[in-house]
Design an enzyme around this catalytic site. Sequence first.
Site, PDB file in Angstrom:
ATOM      1  N   CYS A  95       0.747  -1.194   0.004  1.00 43.05           N
ATOM      2  CA  CYS A  95      -0.046  -0.015   0.006  1.00 43.05           C
ATOM      3  C   CYS A  95       0.982   1.240   0.070  1.00 43.05           C
ATOM      4  O   CYS A  95       0.155   2.405  -0.086  1.00 43.05           O
ATOM      5  CB  CYS A  95      -1.058   0.242   1.375  1.00 43.05           C
ATOM      6  SG  CYS A  95      -0.219   0.175   2.565  1.00 43.05           S
ATOM      7  N   CYS A 116      -2.739  -1.697   5.639  1.00 44.16           N
ATOM      8  CA  CYS A 116      -3.395  -2.725   4.788  1.00 44.16           C
ATOM      9  C   CYS A 116      -3.248  -4.224   5.442  1.00 44.16           C
ATOM     10  O   CYS A 116      -3.743  -5.147   4.910  1.00 44.16           O
ATOM     11  CB  CYS A 116      -2.640  -2.823   3.213  1.00 44.16           C
ATOM     12  SG  CYS A 116      -0.879  -3.422   3.406  1.00 44.16           S
ATOM     13  N   CYS A 145      12.584  -7.107  12.471  1.00 39.07           N
ATOM     14  CA  CYS A 145      13.242  -7.991  11.535  1.00 39.07           C
ATOM     15  C   CYS A 145      12.066  -8.116  10.594  1.00 39.07           C
ATOM     16  O   CYS A 145      11.187  -8.916  10.744  1.00 39.07           O
ATOM     17  CB  CYS A 145      13.380  -9.456  12.440  1.00 39.07           C
ATOM     18  SG  CYS A 145      14.364 -10.515  11.481  1.00 39.07           S
TER      19      CYS A 145
END
EC number: 1.8.4.12
Length: 143
Positions: free
Chosen positions: A58, A107, A128
């Site tokens: 997005c 999103c 991470c």
Amino acid sequence: MSHDADDKTYPYRKDDAELRRRLTPLQYEVTQHAATERAFTGEYTDKEDDGIYKCVVCDTPLFESGAKFHSGCGWPSYFKPLNGEVIDEKIDYSHGMVRVEVRCNHCGAHLGHVFEDGPRDKTGLRYCINSAALNFESRPEND
């Protein structure tokens, strides 16, 4: 771990067919089904340019290069997101472990996980993140 059973509604609605056309197979599997790219294979693991890392789905800005550090884990690592509103965290019980999954809060794309073994002089956290979940936008001085 698929996102299919999730009950949270995210502001950005994703059309699966459009995502399959637009994303690479790895980007799709990572962001939509919580796959993990192989360690030390990601495009951004060793990137040191100045800029912003955005959600590949997005385009939401997620991390600044100034928060990136070399953790040695094989994936891009950051000690904090751009701000507290861009990341959604969820307990992940997959693979016989208990971890904290990190998603784009706009999103719902799977990004990676956050651990409490980051730089102690910063936040103590290590986000991470899969390179496949990100796009990088360099600052003008890097062009």
